[in-house]
Design an enzyme around this catalytic site. Sequence first.
Site, mmCIF file in Angstrom:
data_model
loop_
_atom_site.group_PDB
_atom_site.id
_atom_site.type_symbol
_atom_site.label_atom_id
_atom_site.label_comp_id
_atom_site.label_asym_id
_atom_site.label_seq_id
_atom_site.Cartn_x
_atom_site.Cartn_y
_atom_site.Cartn_z
ATOM 1 N N ARG A 1 0.861 -0.999 0.191
ATOM 2 C CA ARG A 1 0.123 0.044 0.132
ATOM 3 C C ARG A 1 0.906 1.160 -0.100
ATOM 4 O O ARG A 1 0.688 2.283 -0.629
ATOM 5 C CB ARG A 1 -0.937 -0.094 0.978
ATOM 6 C CG ARG A 1 -1.843 1.193 1.318
ATOM 7 C CD ARG A 1 -2.840 0.994 2.574
ATOM 8 N NE ARG A 1 -3.777 2.263 2.602
ATOM 9 C CZ ARG A 1 -4.905 2.213 2.390
ATOM 10 N NH1 ARG A 1 -5.260 1.396 1.368
ATOM 11 N NH2 ARG A 1 -5.409 3.257 2.219
ATOM 12 N N ASN B 1 23.525 -21.607 -0.177
ATOM 13 C CA ASN B 1 22.997 -21.361 1.399
ATOM 14 C C ASN B 1 23.781 -20.169 2.223
ATOM 15 O O ASN B 1 23.245 -20.456 3.383
ATOM 16 C CB ASN B 1 22.619 -22.378 1.963
ATOM 17 C CG ASN B 1 21.417 -22.282 2.770
ATOM 18 O OD1 ASN B 1 20.557 -21.549 2.882
ATOM 19 N ND2 ASN B 1 21.466 -23.193 3.910
ATOM 20 N N THR C 1 35.761 -12.720 7.947
ATOM 21 C CA THR C 1 34.719 -13.577 8.095
ATOM 22 C C THR C 1 33.452 -12.826 7.608
ATOM 23 O O THR C 1 33.593 -11.566 7.194
ATOM 24 C CB THR C 1 34.290 -13.391 9.814
ATOM 25 O OG1 THR C 1 33.412 -14.183 10.249
ATOM 26 C CG2 THR C 1 34.147 -11.935 10.333
ATOM 27 N N HIS D 1 -3.490 20.689 31.554
ATOM 28 C CA HIS D 1 -4.551 19.654 32.331
ATOM 29 C C HIS D 1 -5.895 19.605 31.731
ATOM 30 O O HIS D 1 -6.858 19.304 31.993
ATOM 31 C CB HIS D 1 -4.834 19.615 33.855
ATOM 32 C CG HIS D 1 -3.533 19.703 34.554
ATOM 33 N ND1 HIS D 1 -2.740 18.963 34.887
ATOM 34 C CD2 HIS D 1 -2.945 20.931 34.912
ATOM 35 C CE1 HIS D 1 -1.689 19.070 35.595
ATOM 36 N NE2 HIS D 1 -1.729 20.581 35.850
ATOM 37 N N GLN E 1 33.347 -11.338 16.880
ATOM 38 C CA GLN E 1 33.133 -11.503 15.399
ATOM 39 C C GLN E 1 32.558 -10.276 14.722
ATOM 40 O O GLN E 1 32.644 -10.054 13.698
ATOM 41 C CB GLN E 1 32.460 -12.929 15.410
ATOM 42 C CG GLN E 1 32.332 -13.164 13.734
ATOM 43 C CD GLN E 1 31.807 -14.594 13.737
ATOM 44 O OE1 GLN E 1 30.529 -14.768 13.424
ATOM 45 N NE2 GLN E 1 32.438 -15.602 13.859
ATOM 46 N N SER F 1 -15.653 9.711 5.573
ATOM 47 C CA SER F 1 -16.080 8.742 6.229
ATOM 48 C C SER F 1 -17.179 8.251 4.817
ATOM 49 O O SER F 1 -17.766 8.683 4.075
ATOM 50 C CB SER F 1 -17.082 9.287 7.400
ATOM 51 O OG SER F 1 -18.104 8.101 7.919
ATOM 52 N N ASN G 1 -11.657 14.204 8.164
ATOM 53 C CA ASN G 1 -11.070 13.865 9.276
ATOM 54 C C ASN G 1 -9.316 14.058 9.314
ATOM 55 O O ASN G 1 -8.686 14.107 8.344
ATOM 56 C CB ASN G 1 -11.063 12.284 9.363
ATOM 57 C CG ASN G 1 -12.460 11.759 9.757
ATOM 58 O OD1 ASN G 1 -13.164 12.491 10.601
ATOM 59 N ND2 ASN G 1 -12.937 10.739 9.103
ATOM 60 N N SER H 1 21.530 -11.561 13.298
ATOM 61 C CA SER H 1 21.376 -11.568 11.526
ATOM 62 C C SER H 1 20.096 -11.270 11.114
ATOM 63 O O SER H 1 19.812 -10.328 10.261
ATOM 64 C CB SER H 1 22.095 -12.906 11.129
ATOM 65 O OG SER H 1 22.038 -12.984 9.815
ATOM 66 N N VAL I 1 17.571 -10.129 12.999
ATOM 67 C CA VAL I 1 16.901 -9.058 13.659
ATOM 68 C C VAL I 1 17.373 -7.767 12.761
ATOM 69 O O VAL I 1 16.300 -6.669 12.305
ATOM 70 C CB VAL I 1 17.319 -8.810 15.086
ATOM 71 C CG1 VAL I 1 16.842 -7.314 15.427
ATOM 72 C CG2 VAL I 1 16.574 -9.768 15.848
#
Length: 537
Positions: free
Chosen positions: A85, A160, A192, A241, A317, A365, A373, A410, A412
């Site tokens: 979207r 892989n 690495t 308030h 690492q 609406s 809105n 990795s 995340v």
Amino acid sequence: MEFAALSSAAQLGSFNPLRTKLQSSAQHNPLQFSYASFPSSFPRVCSCKAILSTHTPTSTHKMFGLQSDDFELSALTALSPLDGRYWGKVKELSPYLSESALIYFRVLVEIKWLLQLSVIPEIVEVPSFSESAKTFLQSLIDDFSIDDALEVKNIERVTNHDVKAVEYFLKQKCQSNAEVAKVLEFFHFACTSEDINNLAHALMLKESINSVMFPVMDKIIKALCDMAKDNAHVPMLSRTHGQPASPTTLGKELAIFAVRLSRERKDLSQIEILGKFAGAVGNYNAHVVAYPNVNWPQVAEQFVHSLGLSFNPYVAQIETHDYMAKLFQSLIRFNNILIDFDRDVWGYISLSYFKQITKAGEIGSSTMPHKVNPIDFENSEGNLGVANGVLSHLSMKLPISRWQRDLTDSTVIRNIPIGIGHSLLAYKSTLQGMGKLQVNEARLREDLNQCWEVLAEPIQTVMRRYGVPEPYEKLKELTRGRAVNKESIRDFIEGLDIPEEAKTNLLKLTPDTYVGAAVELARTVENVVNIVNGSNI
């Protein structure tokens, strides 16, 4: 200030709306409820018998008569609204934060590392490249395309392993160049995967923030400054308030947000984007064995700096991701301020302090034709909440890794585009909403004229100056919980035992003139913002 086109259009899937009829028979309804599992005392309000059946999904689960394998990625089949979207509003992030961007920056790091090795005298196996070879290698970066990214993904289907796929891709590409072909095994030398990944992610963040996020942030701050100056003189009833309080001006209240956001924008720009390049556990173990006479920590620092990043020498690492936590927390603070702004404007619209410019054809609406809105501010608030949720998890998770490394970061870290993407979507919604606002000065003055009790504050303050006993208590008795108007306030002032000049000044006060220094604060806000940022927004 800043941190010191790769995109692909999804193909339209074969979704057929004519094949979406729902089947009514039980065999096509996976949700079948029954009272059978409830206690006998449970009231049975109908004689229907249905059970919640266990459903074992197949690899080709049917939906609306289609197999899941029939769906191609498109705006209609994408799982994330950012890719569906809202794609049109966030696609400018794609060259920096997409999967193809990640592959591109991995390619860049691998090639730059090979070039770095070629200038280290001790590594005689990789002699200095000719200008022709350098041009060839640079062209692999400059001309990197979606087709190249797809080729890497095809290799990954076999390996892989995403980073190894990049290495193999480069070896294939470079076989055609006789000079580079001699040193193919020095691609990914002593690296690495995280040596490559952490630099790629750092570059993705740096470029996306500099090229996309900062410009939109600056537009918001500039729009707030302009609105603040334009409405510096427009008096407005404050509410603390939720109750009437000392008047302000609309411009000054907008100026507050401009300054707050500019401070966070500055803090974000000053965060160091860090990188590491120290091998499997951060000690240059393999490097030292292969070439013991090379000062590898110095080489790594020079290499990271050459990419425009700051160097982190103490790592395991993975790069520790502490800078990422700081960056995401800074974004969260910016977003929180914007949520505060969205909610305030939403409230001002509900009070009719702002009208919204309507757009032909838009519907507020589905059942109430009159509605206009505040959808842009609501959209912004909602997306900022989603962004902050993701960014908060990233900032808390990424700095934590078991021992020298685990793989939780990795998966995340791939959600960075989600947090930044929803932030960008929100920023654009806020800007769109601001562009529709029209100040309703008549309504603002109407509220002020109904709240003469707000003059209790200056009156009791002047009374204090001239030694009138119990000034606060006397104004409290006059105003608290009572109807107060212009006449009752004037009568009270006339009865005060204070110098005539002071009395005259108080009699001149009205709710819409009792705004203190608000006008000047609003008029000068852009100067303050420029000082905060050290440059012109």
